[in-house]
Design a protein around this motif. Structure first.
Motif, PDB file in Angstrom:
ATOM      1  N   ALA A 239       0.836  -1.208   0.000  1.00  0.00           N
ATOM      2  CA  ALA A 239       0.000   0.000   0.000  1.00  0.00           C
ATOM      3  C   ALA A 239       0.865   1.250   0.000  1.00  0.00           C
ATOM      4  O   ALA A 239       0.539   2.253  -0.663  1.00  0.00           O
ATOM      5  CB  ALA A 239      -0.922  -0.015   1.215  1.00  0.00           C
ATOM      6  N   ALA A 240       1.984   1.223   0.736  1.00  0.00           N
ATOM      7  CA  ALA A 240       2.901   2.365   0.746  1.00  0.00           C
ATOM      8  C   ALA A 240       3.538   2.570  -0.621  1.00  0.00           C
ATOM      9  O   ALA A 240       3.716   3.714  -1.077  1.00  0.00           O
ATOM     10  CB  ALA A 240       3.982   2.152   1.811  1.00  0.00           C
ATOM     11  N   VAL A 246       2.290   7.320  -6.781  1.00  0.00           N
ATOM     12  CA  VAL A 246       1.467   8.486  -7.142  1.00  0.00           C
ATOM     13  C   VAL A 246       2.170   9.780  -6.777  1.00  0.00           C
ATOM     14  O   VAL A 246       2.212  10.732  -7.552  1.00  0.00           O
ATOM     15  CB  VAL A 246       0.091   8.427  -6.439  1.00  0.00           C
ATOM     16  CG1 VAL A 246      -0.697   9.710  -6.670  1.00  0.00           C
ATOM     17  CG2 VAL A 246      -0.694   7.222  -6.926  1.00  0.00           C
ATOM     18  N   ARG A 247       2.739   9.836  -5.563  1.00  0.00           N
ATOM     19  CA  ARG A 247       3.292  11.089  -5.065  1.00  0.00           C
ATOM     20  C   ARG A 247       4.749  11.316  -5.431  1.00  0.00           C
ATOM     21  O   ARG A 247       5.207  12.457  -5.476  1.00  0.00           O
ATOM     22  CB  ARG A 247       3.136  11.166  -3.555  1.00  0.00           C
ATOM     23  CG  ARG A 247       4.156  10.367  -2.777  1.00  0.00           C
ATOM     24  CD  ARG A 247       4.200  10.757  -1.314  1.00  0.00           C
ATOM     25  NE  ARG A 247       2.945  10.452  -0.643  1.00  0.00           N
ATOM     26  CZ  ARG A 247       2.705  10.744   0.620  1.00  0.00           C
ATOM     27  NH1 ARG A 247       3.608  11.382   1.311  1.00  0.00           N
ATOM     28  NH2 ARG A 247       1.581  10.392   1.186  1.00  0.00           N
ATOM     29  N   LEU A 350       4.653   5.399   6.088  1.00  0.00           N
ATOM     30  CA  LEU A 350       5.732   4.601   5.503  1.00  0.00           C
ATOM     31  C   LEU A 350       6.175   5.187   4.167  1.00  0.00           C
ATOM     32  O   LEU A 350       7.373   5.359   3.914  1.00  0.00           O
ATOM     33  CB  LEU A 350       5.259   3.156   5.329  1.00  0.00           C
ATOM     34  CG  LEU A 350       6.316   2.094   5.019  1.00  0.00           C
ATOM     35  CD1 LEU A 350       7.352   2.008   6.137  1.00  0.00           C
ATOM     36  CD2 LEU A 350       5.656   0.734   4.812  1.00  0.00           C
ATOM     37  N   SER A 351       5.218   5.534   3.313  1.00  0.00           N
ATOM     38  CA  SER A 351       5.572   6.069   1.990  1.00  0.00           C
ATOM     39  C   SER A 351       6.248   7.437   2.111  1.00  0.00           C
ATOM     40  O   SER A 351       7.177   7.756   1.363  1.00  0.00           O
ATOM     41  CB  SER A 351       4.331   6.153   1.104  1.00  0.00           C
ATOM     42  OG  SER A 351       3.435   7.144   1.568  1.00  0.00           O
ATOM     43  N   ARG A 352       5.790   8.263   3.052  1.00  0.00           N
ATOM     44  CA  ARG A 352       6.413   9.583   3.248  1.00  0.00           C
ATOM     45  C   ARG A 352       7.865   9.449   3.691  1.00  0.00           C
ATOM     46  O   ARG A 352       8.739  10.204   3.241  1.00  0.00           O
ATOM     47  CB  ARG A 352       5.616  10.397   4.265  1.00  0.00           C
ATOM     48  CG  ARG A 352       4.267  10.892   3.749  1.00  0.00           C
ATOM     49  CD  ARG A 352       3.504  11.687   4.809  1.00  0.00           C
ATOM     50  NE  ARG A 352       2.196  12.074   4.351  1.00  0.00           N
ATOM     51  CZ  ARG A 352       1.947  13.140   3.603  1.00  0.00           C
ATOM     52  NH1 ARG A 352       2.946  13.932   3.231  1.00  0.00           N
ATOM     53  NH2 ARG A 352       0.714  13.420   3.223  1.00  0.00           N
ATOM     54  N   SER A 353       8.130   8.499   4.559  1.00  0.00           N
ATOM     55  CA  SER A 353       9.500   8.311   5.032  1.00  0.00           C
ATOM     56  C   SER A 353      10.399   7.757   3.931  1.00  0.00           C
ATOM     57  O   SER A 353      11.569   8.138   3.825  1.00  0.00           O
ATOM     58  CB  SER A 353       9.509   7.381   6.245  1.00  0.00           C
ATOM     59  OG  SER A 353       8.899   8.000   7.359  1.00  0.00           O
ATOM     60  N   ILE A 354       9.862   6.870   3.099  1.00  0.00           N
ATOM     61  CA  ILE A 354      10.645   6.367   1.966  1.00  0.00           C
ATOM     62  C   ILE A 354      10.984   7.511   1.019  1.00  0.00           C
ATOM     63  O   ILE A 354      12.126   7.637   0.544  1.00  0.00           O
ATOM     64  CB  ILE A 354       9.871   5.255   1.226  1.00  0.00           C
ATOM     65  CG1 ILE A 354       9.712   4.026   2.127  1.00  0.00           C
ATOM     66  CG2 ILE A 354      10.598   4.871  -0.065  1.00  0.00           C
ATOM     67  CD1 ILE A 354       8.785   2.961   1.561  1.00  0.00           C
ATOM     68  N   ALA A 355      10.004   8.380   0.747  1.00  0.00           N
ATOM     69  CA  ALA A 355      10.242   9.531  -0.124  1.00  0.00           C
ATOM     70  C   ALA A 355      11.289  10.469   0.479  1.00  0.00           C
ATOM     71  O   ALA A 355      12.150  11.011  -0.236  1.00  0.00           O
ATOM     72  CB  ALA A 355       8.931  10.273  -0.373  1.00  0.00           C
ATOM     73  N   SER A 356      11.242  10.647   1.791  1.00  0.00           N
ATOM     74  CA  SER A 356      12.233  11.501   2.457  1.00  0.00           C
ATOM     75  C   SER A 356      13.627  10.917   2.322  1.00  0.00           C
ATOM     76  O   SER A 356      14.612  11.647   2.148  1.00  0.00           O
ATOM     77  CB  SER A 356      11.873  11.667   3.932  1.00  0.00           C
ATOM     78  OG  SER A 356      10.657  12.365   4.087  1.00  0.00           O
ATOM     79  N   MET A 357      13.723   9.589   2.394  1.00  0.00           N
ATOM     80  CA  MET A 357      15.012   8.936   2.203  1.00  0.00           C
ATOM     81  C   MET A 357      15.567   9.203   0.807  1.00  0.00           C
ATOM     82  O   MET A 357      16.764   9.452   0.623  1.00  0.00           O
ATOM     83  CB  MET A 357      14.878   7.429   2.431  1.00  0.00           C
ATOM     84  CG  MET A 357      14.912   7.000   3.880  1.00  0.00           C
ATOM     85  SD  MET A 357      16.569   7.113   4.562  1.00  0.00           S
ATOM     86  CE  MET A 357      16.391   6.093   6.020  1.00  0.00           C
ATOM     87  N   ALA A 358      14.697   9.133  -0.191  1.00  0.00           N
ATOM     88  CA  ALA A 358      15.136   9.376  -1.560  1.00  0.00           C
ATOM     89  C   ALA A 358      15.659  10.804  -1.721  1.00  0.00           C
ATOM     90  O   ALA A 358      16.647  11.047  -2.434  1.00  0.00           O
ATOM     91  CB  ALA A 358      13.985   9.126  -2.528  1.00  0.00           C
TER      92      ALA A 358
END
Length: 402
Positions: A239-240, A246-247, A350-358
């Motif tokens: 789901a993340a 999308v984002r 979870l998805s926001r933190s992955i994006a922050s890592m990138a």
């Protein structure tokens, strides 16, 4: 050299030389099985890294993944071949023979069934120093088999009598077991330890695997090593990923690894299709080259809803791979400020933190510092040498005190 102990003779104390206790303790490890799992890996690392004492292993079932590795390392192994979740008279008799022949100074048990069977038979055979090992965060009453739940209940009832100590790799796991009825008076926390000569930065492995996966320039690689199990919550991760697709303003690929993580897993395949991320995910199944995989990932993600002290997070960090993980078990303590820890069952976080890592990765100097902090964290607090030393000290204390 001998120690002198006071001995009472004819109503007066004199000092009489006593034989020195042998410094080399015989430790018999008893484990439910030797498949590919966290407790099994910890046992193998401990037996091959702790050199002060003698080690032998009894598996209640078969030799699994780690049996041949133990034999190759010269650790004596006996497999009782008892059916999963059940006892057999032949297996129990064979175990009694091992106890009689090996005559251990300490019996170190690992996981519920081994704690019960190994602990009780060891005490009946006259071995007082029995240590239980707890390497999970407790049982899910909705997912755990009935037989395992019954064993857990019996263990809770006798936990203040059979084991001299109960070792947990996780503070949170110990608290959950105590809350479930286990004795609160005899716990010791020994975190898992990792071989920094095996889990280390490896640019060659990174390049080789990314080329094999056809990773394009600028593509962000998310990895997750976790078996297919409800506790690992792959739905949360998928789901993340859907939200991220999308984002996110960057291309990414996700590499999933572990037992059950294959295209033949219809439930997993259906999950990927339902969330529309099938084209972004590679399913590799179980692999033995975990250190190489961790190097090939840009980050490692663990989306679990239940853990104790997950090996894969520490292994990734030892390789210099930052982690995003859910706040379960001792993950928050393990990751510290070297990565991101998010609430469990929260795909958005979870998805926001992955994006922050990138985004962090785009700043090369900041990213290099984060990678080094990951490895330094494991080296300082979770080395294999530290774990072996902690177990050795515990066994010596228990053996000496009887």
């Amino acid at each position: 050299m001998s120690r002198k102990w006071p001995t009472r003779i004819c109503s007066r104390w004199v000092w009489r030389a006593q034989p020195e206790r042998s410094a080399r303790i015989k430790v018999l490890h008893v484990i439910t099985g030797l498949r590919n799992g966290g407790a099994e890996a910890a046992l193998f690392r401990l037996c091959t890294a702790e050199h002060n004492h003698s080690h032998a292993v009894v598996s209640l079932s078969d030799e699994g993944k780690y049996g041949p590795l133990l034999r190759e390392a010269g650790v004596p192994l006996t497999c009782l071949s008892m059916p999963k979740g059940r006892l057999s008279l032949g297996g129990l008799a064979a175990f009694r023979r091992v106890l009689s022949t090996y005559r251990p100074d300490v019996v170190q048990c690992w996981m519920y069934h081994a704690n019960l069977v190994g602990g009780v038979l060891a005490r009946l055979s006259g071995v007082r120093p029995v240590v239980w090992g707890m390497h999970n965060s407790g049982l899910d009453p909705h997912a755990a088999p009935l037989a395992t739940r019954m064993v857990d209940r019996v263990c809770a009832l006798i936990s203040g009598v059979v084991p001299a100590q109960i070792v947990s790799c996780s503070q949170q796991a110990s608290l959950r077991h105590i809350g479930a009825g286990y004795s609160a008076s005899n716990w010791t926390i020994i975190p898992n330890g990792y071989d920094l000569a095996v889990f280390e930065p490896d640019e060659t492995a990174r390049t080789r695997l990314r080329r094999a996966w056809s990773i394009e320039e600028g593509q962000f690689v998310i990895g997750s090593v976790a078996r297919w199990h409800p506790d690992k919550d792959h739905r949360n991760l998928v789901a993340a990923l859907a939200d991220l697709s999308v984002r996110a303003e960057f291309p990414f690929r996700c590499i999933l690894v572990g037992p059950g993580i294959t295209v033949e897993n219809a439930e997993l395949a259906g999950l990927l299709d339902r969330y529309g991320v099938r084209d972004k995910v590679e399913l590799l199944g179980p692999r033995d080259d975990v250190a190489a995989l961790m190097n090939a990932f840009d980050i490692h993600v663990l989306a679990s809803r239940s853990e104790a002290f997950p090996n894969v997070v520490a292994e990734a960090m030892a390789c210099g791979t930052p982690c995003v993980a859910t706040d379960v078990g001792d993950i928050g303590m393990l990751v510290g400020n070297t990565g991101f820890v998010v609430p469990s069952q929260n795909p958005d976080a979870l998805s926001r933190s992955i994006a922050s890592m990138a985004l962090e990765m785009r700043d090369g100097r900041s990213w290099a510092a984060m990678q080094q902090a990951c490895r330094d964290r494991v080296a300082s607090d979770f080395s294999l040498e530290r774990m072996a030393r902690s177990y050795s000290t515990l066994w010596e204390r228990l053996s000496f005190n009887g």
